[in-house]
Write an enzyme that holds these catalytic residues in place. Structure first.
Site, PDB file in Angstrom:
ATOM      1  N   HIS A 122      44.125  38.801 -12.251  1.00 25.40           N
ATOM      2  CA  HIS A 122      43.438  37.439 -12.340  1.00 25.40           C
ATOM      3  C   HIS A 122      42.565  37.854 -13.581  1.00 25.40           C
ATOM      4  O   HIS A 122      42.376  36.774 -14.437  1.00 25.40           O
ATOM      5  CB  HIS A 122      42.645  37.399 -10.935  1.00 25.40           C
ATOM      6  CG  HIS A 122      41.752  36.253 -10.838  1.00 25.40           C
ATOM      7  ND1 HIS A 122      42.123  34.900 -10.739  1.00 25.40           N
ATOM      8  CD2 HIS A 122      40.610  36.050 -11.614  1.00 25.40           C
ATOM      9  CE1 HIS A 122      41.280  34.207 -10.539  1.00 25.40           C
ATOM     10  NE2 HIS A 122      40.274  34.890 -11.159  1.00 25.40           N
ATOM     11  N   GLU A 123      42.074  38.976 -13.653  1.00 27.12           N
ATOM     12  CA  GLU A 123      41.126  39.217 -14.796  1.00 27.12           C
ATOM     13  C   GLU A 123      41.650  39.104 -16.056  1.00 27.12           C
ATOM     14  O   GLU A 123      41.295  38.667 -17.048  1.00 27.12           O
ATOM     15  CB  GLU A 123      40.131  40.554 -14.698  1.00 27.12           C
ATOM     16  CG  GLU A 123      39.134  40.513 -13.431  1.00 27.12           C
ATOM     17  CD  GLU A 123      38.183  39.322 -13.428  1.00 27.12           C
ATOM     18  OE1 GLU A 123      37.746  38.896 -14.501  1.00 27.12           O
ATOM     19  OE2 GLU A 123      38.253  38.668 -12.545  1.00 27.12           O
ATOM     20  N   HIS A 166      42.604  35.563 -17.432  1.00 23.94           N
ATOM     21  CA  HIS A 166      41.131  35.075 -17.905  1.00 23.94           C
ATOM     22  C   HIS A 166      41.090  35.365 -19.449  1.00 23.94           C
ATOM     23  O   HIS A 166      40.944  34.488 -20.061  1.00 23.94           O
ATOM     24  CB  HIS A 166      39.952  35.387 -17.219  1.00 23.94           C
ATOM     25  CG  HIS A 166      39.533  34.553 -16.066  1.00 23.94           C
ATOM     26  ND1 HIS A 166      39.414  33.002 -16.115  1.00 23.94           N
ATOM     27  CD2 HIS A 166      39.113  34.937 -14.832  1.00 23.94           C
ATOM     28  CE1 HIS A 166      38.986  32.794 -14.837  1.00 23.94           C
ATOM     29  NE2 HIS A 166      38.866  33.885 -13.972  1.00 23.94           N
ATOM     30  N   GLU A 221      39.757  28.901 -12.960  1.00 24.29           N
ATOM     31  CA  GLU A 221      40.215  29.444 -11.631  1.00 24.29           C
ATOM     32  C   GLU A 221      41.396  29.553 -11.285  1.00 24.29           C
ATOM     33  O   GLU A 221      42.270  30.316 -11.287  1.00 24.29           O
ATOM     34  CB  GLU A 221      39.096  29.437 -10.568  1.00 24.29           C
ATOM     35  CG  GLU A 221      37.759  30.113 -10.579  1.00 24.29           C
ATOM     36  CD  GLU A 221      38.044  31.544 -10.967  1.00 24.29           C
ATOM     37  OE1 GLU A 221      38.713  32.364 -10.095  1.00 24.29           O
ATOM     38  OE2 GLU A 221      37.833  31.953 -12.184  1.00 24.29           O
TER      39      GLU A 221
END
Ligand SMILES: [Zn+2]
Length: 276
Positions: free
Chosen positions: A136-137, A140, A197
């Site tokens: 997820h990070e 981003h 998100e």
């Protein structure tokens, strides 16, 4: 503001704005600061954070962070190459660090600079949970979401950056951290937008699955994260990643897509989910 000032501001903005294509949406994204300027700043800031922290090396846990990070970054490279973005990561200098700190946070700076705090490990619960956070990070960071927050905020304030975010002092450093959701000593960290998100959730799921980690664990991870917020003081990661039932539901529904995507790259089974 006088017209003359507005015009000069617009001219300056046009001068310093760089457009780049977001590999995940194929859309042109506007960024005030190109990677060539952002990355050195990020690398400098990363070294700064490390120099002020208790970095853990040579333990089973720190090696696990590195192992998961390497698998996720390999997956990112394969995925980008397969989607026509060869060379997208050429200026990346991947680094994975575990810091001894109770803060419940993890982040990936522009250019692939990753930190996990030991405080997040009990919520991650397993290497697979770490992979969910890491995917997820990294998603981003690949999509430059922090940069987009920074640009949007500066435009809103009518402040031109003159193409330079070089960190000069503590205030600049705190601002940079705020936009990227970094660190344990920043009071207020800006939340990512809902669209950021869901995009990071989607790409993160694909990356973790391609790296051989069971994507069904991602929804469980965000449930634990939310349960851990315990009312008054939410964990740092949750304050930058507002979670809710519909988001967790959406993650669950995306699992078959992530599995199908991983299959295209020859990944048909996942490592067992073993708690620490
Ligand atoms: Zn996020």
């Amino acid at each position: 503001m006088k017209l003359r000032n507005i015009l000069s501001l617009v001219a300056l903005l046009l001068l310093v704005m760089a457009c780049s294509t977001n590999p995940f949406t194929g859309k042109q994204t506007m960024a005030l600061v190109p990677n060539s300027q952002l990355f050195p700043t990020a690398f400098q800031q990363y070294d700064q954070v490390l120099s002020e922290s208790k970095v853990i090396t040579g333990t089973a846990q720190s090696e696990m962070i590195t192992r998961v990070g390497q698998r996720i970054s390999v997956a990112a490279e394969r995925w980008l190459n397969a989607n026509g973005y060869e060379g997208y990561l050429k200026d990346y200098k991947w680094e994975y660090t575990l810091i001894d700190d109770n803060t419940v946070n993890a982040w990936c700076m522009p250019g692939g600079k990753i930190v996990f705090y030991t405080g997040i490990l009990p919520i991650a619960q397993s290497e697979t949970g770490v992979a969910a956070i890491m995917g997820h990070e990294v998603a981003h960071a690949l999509a430059n979401h922090g940069q987009q927050r920074m640009s949007a905020d500066y435009i809103q304030q009518g402040v031109a950056l003159a193409g330079n975010v070089a960190i000069q002092n503590d205030n600049d450093r705190a601002a940079f951290n705020q936009y990227y959701g970094i660190g344990s000593q920043v009071g207020v960290m800006l939340p990512f937008s809902r669209s950021h998100e869901s995009q990071a959730d989607e790409v993160g799921l694909i990356l973790m699955a391609m790296a051989g980690y069971n994507p069904t664990e991602a929804a469980e991870l965000w449930k634990r994260m939310e349960a851990n917020s315990g009312g008054n003081a939410p964990p740092e990661l949750l304050s930058t990643h507002p979670s809710n039932a519909s988001r967790i539901q959406a993650i669950t529904e995306m699992v078959p897509m992530a599995e199908a995507e991983a299959k295209k790259f020859g990944v048909t089974s996942f490592r067992p989910i073993t708690k620490f």
